[in-house]
Scaffold this active site. Structure first.
Site, PDB file in Angstrom:
ATOM      1  N   GLU A  87     -11.563  -3.744  -2.692  1.00  0.00           N
ATOM      2  CA  GLU A  87     -10.612  -2.745  -3.177  1.00  0.00           C
ATOM      3  C   GLU A  87     -10.459  -2.912  -4.688  1.00  0.00           C
ATOM      4  O   GLU A  87      -9.708  -3.772  -5.152  1.00  0.00           O
ATOM      5  CB  GLU A  87      -9.268  -2.932  -2.472  1.00  0.00           C
ATOM      6  CG  GLU A  87      -9.375  -2.842  -0.966  1.00  0.00           C
ATOM      7  CD  GLU A  87      -8.237  -3.589  -0.276  1.00  0.00           C
ATOM      8  OE1 GLU A  87      -7.072  -3.207  -0.480  1.00  0.00           O
ATOM      9  OE2 GLU A  87      -8.508  -4.554   0.447  1.00  0.00           O
ATOM     10  N   HIS A 146       0.801  -1.230   0.000  1.00  0.00           N
ATOM     11  CA  HIS A 146       0.000   0.000   0.000  1.00  0.00           C
ATOM     12  C   HIS A 146       0.836   1.282   0.000  1.00  0.00           C
ATOM     13  O   HIS A 146       0.543   2.227   0.750  1.00  0.00           O
ATOM     14  CB  HIS A 146      -0.943   0.007   1.206  1.00  0.00           C
ATOM     15  CG  HIS A 146      -2.020  -1.045   1.175  1.00  0.00           C
ATOM     16  ND1 HIS A 146      -2.544  -1.559   0.018  1.00  0.00           N
ATOM     17  CD2 HIS A 146      -2.679  -1.678   2.186  1.00  0.00           C
ATOM     18  CE1 HIS A 146      -3.478  -2.455   0.305  1.00  0.00           C
ATOM     19  NE2 HIS A 146      -3.578  -2.549   1.607  1.00  0.00           N
ATOM     20  N   HIS A 157      -9.773   1.976   0.651  1.00  0.00           N
ATOM     21  CA  HIS A 157      -9.656   0.841   1.569  1.00  0.00           C
ATOM     22  C   HIS A 157     -10.722   0.873   2.672  1.00  0.00           C
ATOM     23  O   HIS A 157     -10.433   0.575   3.838  1.00  0.00           O
ATOM     24  CB  HIS A 157      -8.244   0.839   2.158  1.00  0.00           C
ATOM     25  CG  HIS A 157      -7.746  -0.500   2.563  1.00  0.00           C
ATOM     26  ND1 HIS A 157      -8.380  -1.275   3.511  1.00  0.00           N
ATOM     27  CD2 HIS A 157      -6.679  -1.224   2.147  1.00  0.00           C
ATOM     28  CE1 HIS A 157      -7.705  -2.394   3.665  1.00  0.00           C
ATOM     29  NE2 HIS A 157      -6.665  -2.398   2.848  1.00  0.00           N
TER      30      HIS A 157
HETATM   31  C1  BGC Z   1      -4.427  -6.479   2.013  1.00  0.00           C
HETATM   32  C2  BGC Z   1      -4.284  -7.220   3.319  1.00  0.00           C
HETATM   33  C3  BGC Z   1      -3.863  -6.230   4.376  1.00  0.00           C
HETATM   34  C4  BGC Z   1      -4.921  -5.150   4.455  1.00  0.00           C
HETATM   35  C5  BGC Z   1      -4.634  -4.094   5.486  1.00  0.00           C
HETATM   36  C6  BGC Z   1      -5.456  -5.427   2.184  1.00  0.00           C
HETATM   37  O1  BGC Z   1      -5.569  -4.711   1.009  1.00  0.00           O
HETATM   38  O2  BGC Z   1      -4.752  -7.337   0.952  1.00  0.00           O
HETATM   39  O3  BGC Z   1      -3.354  -8.273   3.217  1.00  0.00           O
HETATM   40  O4  BGC Z   1      -3.700  -6.840   5.612  1.00  0.00           O
HETATM   41  O5  BGC Z   1      -5.044  -4.549   3.208  1.00  0.00           O
HETATM   42  O6  BGC Z   1      -3.350  -3.715   5.501  1.00  0.00           O
END
Ligand code: BGC
Length: 342
Positions: A307, A107, A176
């Site tokens: 997402e 991210h 998210h």
């Molecule tokens: C990911 C997860 C992660 C979460 C929060 C999601 O987009 O796929 O693996 O733990 O985000 O960080």
């Protein structure tokens, strides 16, 4: 008719500025947006009797958003999801990104787009947030100008993402938000019925990086083309939740992505997008330690994320849809979150 009001939400540590909260209201929805991380901090939607509940996980105040927390409501970037070992080669040059989820970059790195103050501009029916991601930010090449626009129209929240690069760079932006259609703070999402319009998904390795295989969902736990009740489905297949990319139609036209129905309240969320993928994440890493809005705690599986995005680690997989943006091009994607009752 949509109204937009604006208020201070909190002060960042000395000299870093004020975070504002923008409240959008239509006949059906009320949405709170923050200039910190472009986060959706609240989203009130009516049930079948017309009684509204906040259906996104989040915090009452700014301190909540500034602590270590799993991207509640935020826009993530420069590249959402994981890049294997935080490295890629572009036009013959190797780039090394911040590793923030061993052994990968997740991210956007240590300080991604969720951990910055954006510049807001109020629109008649929404808010546009913009920022310039400097050349080299978290190891990414080139400067990137970014605009994220939220607009409200009746029961529909539309999120548009645009970006322009000064140098070739991977770009993958998403939101998210963690939803619980029974109302945030409800203990789990097992009674939600989920449909995802995907014939294929991406299996992952033990570090959650796609193996590179594009696998058919047919005959697997990933076949969500017909509605499944989540709790029963997880039990039936003996799996501990989803954290996977589902492969959508690759066209850049608006296409149907997913539908989630909460029978108890009647609330329905339908997702449409121009993106080729969606990470369906069932809050597997939530552990009940965060203090949420209205005294809520958020145990494992107490929220789900859809997402909409490009496929994880696409920058290292030539047969995945391209994630590269070059100078002179424009990144332009839209996701529609449509709330109703049934
Ligand atoms: C990911 C997860 C992660 C979460 C929060 C999601 O987009 O796929 O693996 O733990 O985000 O960080």
């Amino acid at each position: 008719m949509v109204s937009v009001t604006r208020a201070a939400f909190g002060e960042l540590p000395t000299g870093l500025g004020t975070v504002e909260r923008f409240r959008l209201r239509s006949e059906q929805l009320r949405v709170d947006l923050l200039s910190w991380g472009c986060a959706v901090a609240a989203l009130e939607a009516p049930d079948r009797r017309g009684s509204a509940a906040d259906v996104v996980l989040g915090f009452a105040g700014l301190e909540g958003y500034l602590q270590k927390q799993p991207y509640f409501g935020a826009v993530v970037g420069r590249v959402a999801n994981r890049i294997a070992k935080g490295t890629f080669t572009l036009d013959g040059k190797e780039y090394r990104l911040a590793i923030n989820r061993e052994p990968n970059s997740l991210h956007g790195g240590l300080r991604g787009f969720d951990k910055v103050l954006w510049t807001p501009q109020v629109l008649p029916n929404g808010v546009q947030f913009s920022r310039v991601s400097p050349d080299g930010e978290e190891g990414y090449p080139g400067e990137l100008k970014v605009w994220v626009t939220y607009t409200l129209d009746g029961g529909e929240l539309v999120i548009n993402y645009r970006a322009q690069a000064s140098q070739a760079t991977p770009v993958n932006l998403t939101n998210h938000s963690y939803f619980n259609l029974a109302g945030q703070g409800s203990p789990n999402i097992y009674d939600h019925e989920v449909t995802i319009q995907a014939d294929e998904f991406l299996p992952v390795d033990e570090t959650l990086i796609p193996t590179g295989v594009i696998a058919p969902v047919q005959g697997t736990a990933f076949d969500l083309r017909k509605p499944v009740e989540l709790g029963k489905h997880l039990q039936e297949f003996g799996i501990d939740g989803f954290d996977h990319n589902f492969c959508l139609q690759r066209s850049k036209d608006r296409h149907f992505c997913a539908r989630v129905h909460h029978a108890g309240s009647g609330r329905v969320l339908e997702v449409y997008t121009t993106q080729p993928g969606v990470q369906f994440y069932t809050g597997n890493f939530l552990d009940g330690t965060l203090k949420g809005k209205d005294g809520a705690v958020y145990p494992k599986h107490s929220g789900f994320c859809l997402e909409t995005q490009n496929w994880p680690n696409a920058v290292n997989e030539p047969h995945f849809p391209s994630v590269l943006l070059r100078p002179g091009e424009e990144y332009n994607h839209t996701t529609w979150l449509v709330f109703s009752v049934a």
